[in-house]
Scaffold this active site. Structure first.
Site, PDB file in Angstrom:
ATOM      1  N   ILE A   1       0.835  -1.208   0.000  1.00 57.77           N
ATOM      2  CA  ILE A   1       0.000   0.000   0.000  1.00 57.77           C
ATOM      3  C   ILE A   1       0.870   1.260   0.000  1.00 57.77           C
ATOM      4  CG2 ILE A   1      -1.938  -1.182   1.071  1.00 57.77           C
ATOM      5  CD1 ILE A   1      -1.225   0.065   3.737  1.00 57.77           C
TER       6      ILE A   1
ATOM      7  N   THR B   1       3.980   0.839   1.164  1.00 61.11           N
ATOM      8  CA  THR B   1       4.816   0.562   2.323  1.00 61.11           C
ATOM      9  C   THR B   1       6.168  -0.024   1.972  1.00 61.11           C
ATOM     10  OG1 THR B   1       3.452  -1.415   2.374  1.00 61.11           O
ATOM     11  CG2 THR B   1       3.006   0.252   4.026  1.00 61.11           C
TER      12      THR B   1
ATOM     13  N   LEU C   1      13.632  -4.237   8.646  1.00 58.84           N
ATOM     14  CA  LEU C   1      13.894  -5.038   7.454  1.00 58.84           C
ATOM     15  C   LEU C   1      14.504  -4.203   6.333  1.00 58.84           C
ATOM     16  CD1 LEU C   1      10.567  -7.071   7.502  1.00 58.84           C
ATOM     17  CD2 LEU C   1      12.825  -7.814   8.298  1.00 58.84           C
ATOM     18  N   ASN C   2      14.112  -2.937   6.271  1.00 60.08           N
ATOM     19  CA  ASN C   2      14.657  -2.048   5.250  1.00 60.08           C
ATOM     20  C   ASN C   2      14.594  -0.627   5.805  1.00 60.08           C
ATOM     21  OD1 ASN C   2      14.967  -0.235   3.108  1.00 60.08           O
ATOM     22  ND2 ASN C   2      14.107  -1.670   1.617  1.00 60.08           N
TER      23      ASN C   2
ATOM     24  N   GLN D   1       7.866   5.039   6.153  1.00 61.67           N
ATOM     25  CA  GLN D   1       6.653   4.781   6.923  1.00 61.67           C
ATOM     26  C   GLN D   1       6.552   5.721   8.110  1.00 61.67           C
ATOM     27  OE1 GLN D   1       3.890   2.462   6.563  1.00 61.67           O
ATOM     28  NE2 GLN D   1       4.780   3.082   4.632  1.00 61.67           N
TER      29      GLN D   1
ATOM     30  N   LYS E   1       9.269  -6.290  13.927  1.00 58.11           N
ATOM     31  CA  LYS E   1       7.916  -5.884  14.282  1.00 58.11           C
ATOM     32  C   LYS E   1       7.511  -4.754  13.334  1.00 58.11           C
ATOM     33  CE  LYS E   1       9.302  -5.673  18.705  1.00 58.11           C
ATOM     34  NZ  LYS E   1       9.408  -5.754  20.203  1.00 58.11           N
ATOM     35  N   GLY E   2       6.329  -4.202  13.501  1.00 60.20           N
ATOM     36  CA  GLY E   2       5.868  -3.190  12.558  1.00 60.20           C
ATOM     37  C   GLY E   2       6.285  -1.788  12.975  1.00 60.20           C
ATOM     38  N   VAL E   3       6.332  -0.887  11.997  1.00 60.08           N
ATOM     39  CA  VAL E   3       6.601   0.525  12.305  1.00 60.08           C
ATOM     40  C   VAL E   3       5.549   1.467  11.705  1.00 60.08           C
ATOM     41  CG1 VAL E   3       9.085   0.221  12.508  1.00 60.08           C
ATOM     42  CG2 VAL E   3       8.119   0.837  10.288  1.00 60.08           C
TER      43      VAL E   3
ATOM     44  N   GLU F   1       2.434   2.011  11.979  1.00 60.25           N
ATOM     45  CA  GLU F   1       1.478   2.706  12.837  1.00 60.25           C
ATOM     46  C   GLU F   1       2.178   3.328  14.030  1.00 60.25           C
ATOM     47  OE1 GLU F   1      -1.593  -0.278  13.420  1.00 60.25           O
ATOM     48  OE2 GLU F   1      -2.547   0.376  11.560  1.00 60.25           O
TER      49      GLU F   1
END
Lengths: 731, 316
Positions: A467, A469, A616-617, A624, A687-689, A691
């Protein structure tokens, strides 16, 4: 593959490709116009007709009659679909209101017709000829007024209580009891909701813009009352979603109905002024926060209550969730209550719950620090917890909030911050603010298929979405790392329900979950490679295009000489998320200037220090976070869907009326990622970033404004009218 | 959008005559506002007269001082003109505070004067609006009115005029030069060009049927410090909550006009005379008789404080 014990060492740990700041591999396609968005697919068989959606002109009531005769006779018109001729429709499990209204109207601009014509202009012109007679019902449109009738919910949204909150709060020597409000917000992504639909017999293919391919497929089948296998959903490129495209929306349903009626492909894009009321939005909240402390700044009682509204059977905004986990304190409570409103459907928008919840909680923390005479960074640090405060035997998998705050303070020059109203720069009142960022890590089952051909080319297929991302890129990086090939040897195909079902993009779970699914498929492919090469048992090393087991080695491509190797697997998760609280953390630092004459607020500097496991990148992760910080500035300073409480709709329903930041609003942004790897979350240790970057930004801006002006505003957005008359006289 | 016929006018007089003779005709130049309104069927012309080929795109000196700005001079070109920048700085500053670079490249001087309000209820055809549909009522009154007018309003309409350029022209005492269908011309002082809503908010200017703007005349330079201060919720690409166009002399005298406050650029000449007394005296006179709503009462305070900011800037 099941992930149920903490990850040991694995090929990802080499970080030769993963973790490198790789430019987006889809970037050249995007900037050269070769990445087709939903409305732009030219590989659709047949010449698509154009559909134009008509939205209801009332908030609540019924259609007495709808006259489409004139529209049907208009030049170029092929058909008009309304509730009268659409056939029987179901409703997706995740939709609250029906996506085609009529005769009952559930909210303003609910779709009630689609006009199909040879050209877009013909469809639009004919749409205006439809004459609808409504019976308007009264409705409830005012959250503040409906608050008293709001009800608590059960399950995950039930109230929580630990210790004796009321007693501890009453006896606390230092305490705060304050109410905050956040407004309804619109996702306002660049690409509108759009779909091309094409039927082939009793099956339908939709080229659309949707974050969750597998959900969308299921929900469309349920709505059209056909079997899920009769639906193919294709969504390879998405021009922003922010949660607004998590669910099936009217563009898909209206295009499908229109195509079925017109017997040819039909394309529909929701016109911008329809989007804020027709689709979902982030619901407004009213939040009451009570914090009690001992004089040394230890929280003894913390309570967070929230009220939000939604259509009947809708969900609440989970604004108190982070308060269960963010700070220590033996006596605590949270409660969320839901009022029934007849405004459009509220649903997820980037960091649902935490985004508005932290906008309130992190102002409260700033207020409390001031009452204690304590630095707000220090106040947060001394109330850090390494365990779930509601279940102290449950540790965090990894929690470096303190480092985020302390490192951020150092980098930002926090020590230069003065007392409120003490820093001037010409006509500008200058202030700094801080807030903690917190967002839970969620994992979702995610599958992928990986192919290796005789020329050593690797292809990954999964219905994961990108999206904006960077999913294409991190998936390619993952496969390249696992198989020991350069990035150029990997091609990635996404966003097609014909591919294995992935986690999709939502809840900041996409990056970790989807790459973990690719990891699982690559593990399986590696086994096939070793077997195909006849290397037998032993640890295999994949690097530089070569496979080695012991002293035997061969080109990777060699393994596919006799035929393409295909491996498919999914990553599923055990109970590690139950044993360990998995969250992401950050510290946001913001400097603002407030014009002492006009009260205009302009952000001057922003810094985010994030702790979110392995990155990861760094390039796409930074994108983001700076995008989220920008969204946070919007939420703090300007974004608000204005409710007309008489007619029951969002008045400013276009991008001229609903303001989001422009370039001039966004100054220098800096993002720092702590060097982490969380072995409890997945083999990727990531983990996610996406949000996290939004969580807390609004409060950091609000706290900076307070530090600049000495005027505390608790109602978002902090527009100049809210503090103008308190800024001191100017002649 | 409704189907329409289209023609290119041969001359200004031809355009005016055809506009008078053709029911439902409208002029089109840059189209940056009209086309948007046509797509939403807020404007439903049945015939468009394209005036883009008529020249009228020069900025020329007027004998005895002053500048004549052709009706079709694009906002970008007007803002960039060296004579305008030197002697009418408030106009350049107002222009560049408006819209975006792309829009300013297309938008014309006359079109800017004639743009319609951005009242959200005007823009939503499901809502009553006396300006869009005379006699249907005003949904903005009692509704979301934060952006809307606080002075010169009526029971029929509380819309504002959205232009920045017009506010600067008001403080510069520009006059709007027109041609009528019979070929006669006249000059309308900018003060009289835009109307208050009264009971006919659909009538926004003093132009008669078919009458077309051919130029705008600026009087000879008045000197002073030229300031345009536009206050808005975001830093760019938003309509003014309040804007102040001011020309202030070294002795503190000058002239001031407000945008974002009324159905027209708002200036009261007696208030100009109070400039040496400071912002409060000016604002009190300028805004006497204001009729704000709860949502937009802050504009009165904001106007006074923005005038104060402008006066301080002029002194600095």
């Amino acid at each position: 593959m099941k992930f149920d014990t903490p990850a040991g060492t694995n090929p990802i740990d080499r970080m030769r490709v993963v973790g490198q700041p790789t430019a987006r591999i889809d970037g050249p396609l995007k900037v050269s116009g070769k990445a087709p968005y939903a409305y732009e697919h030219h590989d659709v068989p047949g010449k698509p007709a154009y559909g134009y959606v008509v939205g209801a002109a009332i908030a609540k009531g019924a259609i007495r009659s709808i006259d489409t005769a004139q529209a049907e006779r208009a030049p170029g018109v092929i058909t008009v679909v309304t509730h009268r001729n659409a056939g029987k429709l179901g409703k997706g499990r995740m939709n609250t209101a029906n996506l085609l209204g009529g005769p009952r109207v559930e909210h303003y601009h609910q779709a009630i017709a689609v006009v199909v014509a040879e050209t877009f202009e013909q469809a639009r012109a004919a749409a205006a000829m439809i004459d609808v007679d409504y019976a308007r019902d009264g409705g409830t449109f005012d959250l503040a007024a409906a608050k008293t009738g709001a009800a608590e919910q059960g399950g995950e949204n039930a109230p929580t209580a630990v210790g004796d909150f009321e007693g501890a709060f009453a006896s606390a020597p230092v305490k705060l009891d304050a109410t905050y409000t956040t407004p309804d917000q619109s996702h306002s992504m660049m690409e509108p909701h759009a779909t091309i639909a094409q039927w082939d017999g009793d099956g339908v293919t939709v080229w659309t813009s949707n974050q969750m391919v597998a959900w969308g497929k299921k929900e469309l089948a349920a709505t059209l009352q056909i079997a899920p296998e009769k639906v193919r959903l294709v969504s390879p490129y998405i021009g922003g979603g922010f949660g607004g495209k998590l669910f099936l929306r009217s563009d898909v349903v209206m295009a499908s109905l229109a195509s079925r009626a017109a017997k040819r492909p039909v394309k529909v894009a929701l016109q911008r002024p329809l989007i804020p009321n027709n689709t979902t939005h982030r619901p407004a909240t009213i939040q009451r926060i009570r914090v009690g402390c001992s004089r040394d700044g230890k929280i003894t009682a913390i309570g967070h209550e929230s009220w939000s509204g939604n259509l009947p059977d809708g969900d609440l905004e989970t604004a108190t969730m982070q308060t269960k986990l963010l700070y220590a304190g033996p006596n605590r409570m949270t409660a969320m209550r839901l009022a029934v409103l007849d405004l459009p459907e509220g649903n997820a928008m980037r960091a649902p719950g935490e985004a508005p919840g932290l906008m309130a909680l992190e102002i409260a923390m700033d207020e409390m620090a001031e009452k204690l005479g304590m630095d707000p960074v220090k106040f947060r640090v001394i109330n850090d917890t390494q365990v779930d405060p509601e279940k102290p035997d449950r540790p965090f998998s990894q929690r470096n909030l303190v480092r985020c705050l302390e490192d951020g303070a150092k980098r930002f020059g926090w020590s230069r911050r003065k007392a409120p109203g003490q820093t001037r720069d010409g006509r500008w009142l200058v202030g700094m603010g801080v807030a903690a960022a917190f967002r839970n890590n969620l994992n979702q089952k995610s599958a992928a298929r990986v192919r290796l051909n005789a020329s050593g080319q690797v292809t990954v297929e999964t219905d994961m979405t990108d999206i904006g991302t960077g999913s294409y890129t991190i998936i390619a990086q993952t496969a390249a790392e696992m198989l020991g090939v350069p990035l150029a040897k990997v091609s990635v195909k996404l966003g097609d329900s014909a591919f294995p079902a992935a986690a999709g993009s939502g809840g900041q779970w996409g990056a970790n979950s989807s790459t973990a699914g690719v990891y699982a498929a690559c593990v399986k492919l590696r086994e096939q490679v070793v077997q195909s090469l006849g290397f037998g048992q032993g640890e295999a090393t994949f690097e530089n295009g070569t496979v080695r087991v012991g002293n035997r080695s061969a080109d990777l491509a060699q393994a596919a000489k006799a035929g393409e190797l295909i491996a498919e697997d999914a990553m599923e998760y055990g109970d590690l998320a139950k044993k360990f609280q998995q969250s992401t953390f950050g510290g946001h630092f913001v400097e603002v200037g407030v014009d002492r004459y006009t009260g205009e607020v302009r952000v001057r500097r922003m810094l985010a220090v994030c702790a979110a496991g392995r990155i990861l990148n760094p390039t796409s992760a930074r994108s983001q976070v700076i995008g989220a910080m920008t969204m946070g500035v919007g939420g703090a300073l300007m974004e608000e869907l204005a409710v007309d409480k008489r007619f029951g709709f969002f008045v400013n329903h276009d991008l001229a009326g609903y303001e989001v930041p422009v370039h001039m609003d966004i100054p220098h942004q800096e993002v720092v990622f702590l060097d982490e790897a969380d072995d409890k979350v997945s083999p990727m240790k990531a983990k996610g970033v996406g949000e996290l970057g939004l969580c807390g930004v609004g409060a950091a801006v609000a706290n900076a404004i307070y530090n600049a002006t000495g005027v505390r505003i608790r109602d978002y957005p902090i527009t100049l009218d809210k503090h103008l008359d308190k800024l001191g006289d100017v002649a | 959008m409704r189907p329409f016929t289209y023609e290119r006018a041969a001359s200004a007089r031809d355009a005016a005559a055809k506009a008078a003779a053709t029911p439902g005709a409208r002029f089109i130049a840059g189209g940056t506002n009209l086309l948007d309104l046509m797509k939403l069927e807020i404007e439903t012309p049945t015939h468009l007269i394209d005036v883009n080929g008529l020249g009228m795109d020069k900025i020329e000196p007027i004998d005895g001082g002053g500048l004549r700005i052709g009706a079709l001079v694009r906002n970008t070109d007007l803002a960039a003109d060296a004579r305008v920048r030197k002697s009418y700085g408030v106009l350049t500053r107002a222009l560049v505070a408006g819209a975006s670079g792309q829009l300013r490249n297309k938008a014309t001087t006359a079109g800017n004067l004639l743009q319609r309000t951005r009242c959200p209820y005007f823009y939503d055809v499901n809502m009553p609006c006396n300006k869009r549909k005379p006699g249907s009522g005003c949904a903005a009154i009692g509704g979301f009115s934060r952006q809307l007018a606080v002075i010169g309003t009526s029971d029929a309409c509380i819309a504002t005029h959205p232009s920045d350029m017009a506010v600067a022209m008001r403080v510069l005492d520009a006059s709007v030069e027109t041609i009528r269908p019979d070929g006669t011309t006249r000059a309308i002082p900018i003060a009289d060009f835009h109307l208050l809503p009264g009971s006919t908010p659909q009538k926004e200017t003093a132009l008669d049927k078919g009458e077309m703007i051919i130029s705008v005349a600026l009087p000879k330079p008045r000197g002073g410090t030229h300031i345009y201060r536009k206050v808005r919720d975001r830093a760019s690409y938003a309509f003014a909550l309040v804007s102040v166009a001011a020309v202030i002399n070294r002795d503190g005298t000058g002239a001031v006009a407000l945008g974002g406050m009324a159905h027209k650029p708002w200036r009261v000449e007696e208030a100009d005379a109070l400039l040496p007394k400071g912002s409060k005296a000016v604002a009190e006179r300028l805004l006497a008789g204001a009729t704000p709503r709860e949502d937009n009462a802050f504009k009165l305070t904001l106007a006074q404080r923005t005038i104060a900011s402008v006066i301080a800037e002029a002194k600095a």
